[in-house]
Enzyme design. Structure first.
Site, PDB file in Angstrom:
ATOM      1  N   ASP A 117     -28.578 -22.984  43.805  1.00 34.16           N
ATOM      2  CA  ASP A 117     -29.676 -22.340  43.093  1.00 34.16           C
ATOM      3  C   ASP A 117     -30.998 -23.068  43.324  1.00 34.16           C
ATOM      4  O   ASP A 117     -32.053 -22.436  43.390  1.00 34.16           O
ATOM      5  CB  ASP A 117     -29.363 -22.237  41.602  1.00 34.16           C
ATOM      6  N   HIS A 132     -28.673 -14.537  41.790  1.00 33.63           N
ATOM      7  CA  HIS A 132     -27.617 -14.289  42.752  1.00 33.63           C
ATOM      8  C   HIS A 132     -27.470 -12.805  43.091  1.00 33.63           C
ATOM      9  O   HIS A 132     -27.685 -11.952  42.247  1.00 33.63           O
ATOM     10  CB  HIS A 132     -26.272 -14.774  42.194  1.00 33.63           C
ATOM     11  N   LYS A 181     -22.773  -5.326  37.851  1.00 32.73           N
ATOM     12  CA  LYS A 181     -22.239  -6.263  36.851  1.00 32.73           C
ATOM     13  C   LYS A 181     -22.476  -5.732  35.443  1.00 32.73           C
ATOM     14  O   LYS A 181     -23.557  -5.244  35.129  1.00 32.73           O
ATOM     15  CB  LYS A 181     -22.927  -7.630  36.971  1.00 32.73           C
ATOM     16  N   TYR A 184     -18.435 -11.406  32.588  1.00 31.48           N
ATOM     17  CA  TYR A 184     -18.933 -10.230  33.295  1.00 31.48           C
ATOM     18  C   TYR A 184     -17.875  -9.611  34.193  1.00 31.48           C
ATOM     19  O   TYR A 184     -17.026 -10.286  34.748  1.00 31.48           O
ATOM     20  CB  TYR A 184     -20.210 -10.536  34.068  1.00 31.48           C
TER      21      TYR A 184
END
Length: 184
Positions: A171, A62, A71, A131
């Site tokens: 995905d 992603h 991140k 995250y």
């Protein structure tokens, strides 16, 4: 906190100093001042996310166009193989990837700056993945690259044990790297 710059030097593996005894353990999972000293720039996190996935789930790869996210990722339960792919055309490591095993046991974190695609494969029965992000989630900006793209050649560990990974519809429809939108 110890830090190691991976084969793509902008991606940094962080290992906290852990203090443990018969009661359990303590560690500082985030210190803004120390973090910025390690990565060498100013960062503002605006969102925290927490996901839980079962063995064999693969999330990614992603990224967001227009609103790219840096991140800082970690695992608090279980184990994952975490991957960052450089999507910055001006970078010497454009199209390269790095990966690391993150687990509740090793307590390591991975800093993935803006300009990268990100994904992970769950290796344990269950994994809880936390995250921080430097920009907000923007569904209209979200993109996905196929986890099995041959040009990237990501070497996902334990796939023989896991079998075909469990993917979301998004995905499963990830684009090939050659067709993906990238950054300057």
């Amino acid at each position: 906190m110890k830090s190691i710059r991976l084969a793509i030097p902008d991606v940094v593996l962080l290992t906290p100093n852990i203090f443990g005894d018969d009661r359990g353990f303590f560690y500082e999972s985030f210190n803004h001042k120390k973090f910025e000293e390690i990565i060498g720039r100013s960062v503002e996190f605006v969102q925290d996310n927490h996901s839980c996935s079962s063995c064999g789930v693969l999330r990614g790869l992603h990224y967001q166009v227009n609103t790219p996210q840096g991140k800082l990722v970690r695992v608090t339960c279980g184990e994952v193989f975490d991957v960052a792919v450089d999507l910055r055309r001006s970078s010497e490591t454009f199209g390269k990837w790095v990966g690391a095993i993150l687990s509740a046991e090793n307590k390591q974190q991975l800093w993935i700056p803006e300009g990268f695609a990100h994904g992970f494969l769950v290796l344990s029965d269950v994994a809880e993945f936390l995250y921080k992000t430097t920009d907000y989630y923007s569904p209209s900006d979200e993109r996905c690259i196929s986890w099995r793209d041959k040009d990237l050649g990501i070497e996902w560990p334990h796939l023989a044990d896991v079998g075909e990974p469990t993917l979301s519809a998004k995905d499963a429809a990830g684009l090939n790297f050659k067709l993906a939108e990238t950054y300057p």
